[in-house]
Scaffold this motif. Structure first.
Motif, short mmCIF file in Angstrom:
data_model
loop_
_atom_site.label_atom_id
_atom_site.label_comp_id
_atom_site.label_asym_id
_atom_site.label_seq_id
_atom_site.Cartn_x
_atom_site.Cartn_y
_atom_site.Cartn_z
N THR A 46 -10.83 8.77 -3.57
CA THR A 46 -11.77 8.97 -2.46
C THR A 46 -13.13 9.38 -3.02
OG1 THR A 46 -9.91 9.72 -1.15
CG2 THR A 46 -12.08 10.26 -0.30
N GLU A 47 -14.16 8.76 -2.52
CA GLU A 47 -15.50 9.04 -3.04
C GLU A 47 -15.85 10.51 -2.88
OE1 GLU A 47 -18.44 6.46 -1.42
OE2 GLU A 47 -17.53 4.71 -2.36
N ILE A 70 0.85 -1.19 0.00
CA ILE A 70 0.00 0.00 0.00
C ILE A 70 0.89 1.24 0.00
CG2 ILE A 70 -1.70 1.32 1.33
CD1 ILE A 70 -2.83 -1.37 2.26
N ILE A 71 0.72 2.08 -1.01
CA ILE A 71 1.54 3.28 -1.13
C ILE A 71 0.78 4.51 -0.61
CG2 ILE A 71 2.65 4.82 -2.80
CD1 ILE A 71 3.10 2.32 -4.51
N ILE A 72 -0.52 4.54 -0.89
CA ILE A 72 -1.34 5.63 -0.33
C ILE A 72 -2.50 4.98 0.42
CG2 ILE A 72 -2.76 7.65 -0.79
CD1 ILE A 72 -1.11 8.10 -3.33
N ASN A 73 -2.58 5.32 1.68
CA ASN A 73 -3.63 4.74 2.53
C ASN A 73 -4.52 5.87 3.03
OD1 ASN A 73 -5.18 3.44 4.40
ND2 ASN A 73 -3.47 2.64 5.60
N ASN A 74 -5.73 5.93 2.52
CA ASN A 74 -6.71 6.93 2.93
C ASN A 74 -6.14 8.35 2.91
OD1 ASN A 74 -9.22 7.71 3.69
ND2 ASN A 74 -9.03 7.08 5.84
N VAL A 129 -5.04 13.34 -10.74
CA VAL A 129 -5.22 13.59 -9.30
C VAL A 129 -4.24 14.68 -8.90
CG1 VAL A 129 -5.03 12.59 -6.99
CG2 VAL A 129 -5.94 11.22 -8.85
N LYS A 130 -4.77 15.74 -8.27
CA LYS A 130 -3.90 16.86 -7.92
C LYS A 130 -3.35 16.71 -6.50
CE LYS A 130 -6.12 20.08 -11.02
NZ LYS A 130 -7.45 20.62 -11.15
N ASN A 131 -4.14 16.10 -5.64
CA ASN A 131 -3.73 16.02 -4.25
C ASN A 131 -3.79 14.57 -3.75
OD1 ASN A 131 -3.40 16.39 -1.47
ND2 ASN A 131 -4.38 18.41 -1.58
N VAL A 132 -2.80 14.19 -2.96
CA VAL A 132 -2.75 12.82 -2.41
C VAL A 132 -3.99 12.53 -1.57
CG1 VAL A 132 -1.38 11.25 -0.99
CG2 VAL A 132 -0.24 12.97 -2.33
N ARG A 133 -4.52 13.60 -0.95
CA ARG A 133 -5.70 13.42 -0.09
C ARG A 133 -6.93 12.92 -0.87
NH1 ARG A 133 -5.75 18.91 3.21
NH2 ARG A 133 -4.46 19.50 1.46
N ASP A 134 -6.86 13.06 -2.21
CA ASP A 134 -7.99 12.60 -3.03
C ASP A 134 -7.90 11.11 -3.37
OD1 ASP A 134 -8.72 15.20 -2.98
OD2 ASP A 134 -7.92 15.69 -4.98
N VAL A 135 -6.85 10.45 -2.85
CA VAL A 135 -6.68 9.02 -3.14
C VAL A 135 -7.07 8.22 -1.89
CG1 VAL A 135 -5.06 7.22 -3.84
CG2 VAL A 135 -4.78 9.57 -4.67
#
Lengths: 125, 226
Positions: free
Chosen positions: B222-223, B169-173, B200-206
């Motif tokens: 992210t939904e 897992i590279i990006i978790n929530n 995707v512009k921001n990691v927070r959107d993954v």
């Protein structure tokens, strides 16, 4: 293996501490009960003041032991014993006739604490 | 109230610590000795919490004693098979070569309904397909089918399969896991490129992004963010 040795050592230490606790409580309550016995003898000889002093000394000893007793004993037992001390002291100080049983009841309560903690078939079952 | 608050904290931390020391098995399948301790501990711990007239020591001391007993017993079980058999019992063969062993069924107090339920749970409806049904010491029923009834493996069919490896897992929530990124030999620049490829512009959107050893990427946004 290390874990098991630590567990066994801890178990033995707790057993040791429990035995020490019974002896310590036995010694402490014996001192307090002796003081009550002394108070009873003095009271029978008509020395009300001396008897009251002995009961007060024993009561102070009991109250001074509170932090330890609160960790080890049920709070209801502690309260009941403290109430019994004050009731006896009240009766002795009032100058009325105090039955021997009143002294006996208090010493019995003190010895009962150790009786419950000590190793006996009754306490175990 | 304050006493109850702190007592609860103390008992909670002690229980967590005790269960942690007992190991992960405690969370799943329980052997007999473990079950006894789990039931006892939960009951013992509750009393001093409910009644502040009972010294906390009356709750803590039994927990420590039970923990020590459990550690010693589990150590003995690991070391000696005889002790394991004595304390936990031994597995029982309820079905051998497609035949129910009625004596073992009686001995283990397993009814036919319970056996049928267990078999259905493992998608086996025909008892004659079963080589062995073993009732394990923790109460699980394991089934071994006759070789002719077992599904063929890729090896038996001589089919080449690709090992996809373990997915990292590279990006978790919405959060990068730098350790995993490093472990799979990638860097932030690579990650930025992957994200920009997916607009995707921001990691927070993954929500989740993982990669396996053959380089396959699983990506979930992210939904409501994309």
């Amino acid at each position: 293996m290390k874990r098991e040795i630590i567990a066994a050592a801890l178990l033995l230490s707790l057993l040791g501490l429990s035995i020490f606790n019974v002896h310590y409580m036995g010694k402490k309550t014996a001192i307090l009960a002796d003081e009550i016995d002394k108070a009873q003898t003095l009271f029978m000889d008509g020395d009300t003041v001396g008897a009251a002093t002995c009961i007060e000394n024993s009561l102070q000893g009991w109250l001074g032991w509170e932090s330890y007793s609160h960790i080890m004993l049920r709070h209801s037992e502690i309260d009941s014993l403290t109430d019994a001390y004050y009731a006896l002291l009240d009766e002795v100080q009032s100058g009325n006739e105090v039955p021997e049983a009143a002294f006996g009841a208090l010493t019995e309560k003190l010895r009962d604490i150790v009786g419950k903690e000590g190793m006996s078939v009754g306490a175990l079952l | 109230m304050l006493i109850v608050f702190f007592r609860t904290l103390i008992i909670y931390v002690s229980l967590l610590f005790a269960m942690r020391l007992m190991g992960k098995r405690q969370l799943g399948e329980l052997e007999l000795s473990e079950l006894v301790i789990t039931v006892l501990i939960s009951d013992i711990a509750a009393h001093p919490l409910q009644d502040i007239g009972i010294p906390l020591m009356n709750g803590l001391l039994p927990i420590i004693i039970l923990l020590c007993c459990e550690l010693i017993i589990s150590g003995v079980i690991v070391k000696s098979n005889r002790a394991k058999e004595f304390i936990c019992g031994k597995p029982s063969f309820l079905i051998v070569d497609g035949t129910i062993d009625q004596q073992q069924m009686k001995k283990n107090r397993v009814t036919l309904d319970e056996l049928a339920e267990e078999l259905r749970g493992q998608s086996v409806l025909d008892i004659s397909r079963i080589k062995y049904a073993i009732l394990e010491t923790d109460g699980r029923l394991n089934i071994v089918l006759f070789p002719s009834e077992r599904p063929a493996t890729a090896g038996q069919l001589q089919v080449q399969t690709q090992d996809s490896g373990y997915p990292m897992i590279i990006i978790n929530n919405g959060k990068i896991v730098p350790k995993n990124l490093l472990l799979c030999g990638k860097d932030e620049a690579w990650l930025d490129k992957q994200l920009s490829d997916r607009q995707v512009k921001n990691v927070r959107d993954v929500y989740l992004m993982s990669i396996n050893s053959s380089g396959q990427i699983y990506f979930a946004a992210t939904e409501g963010k994309q």
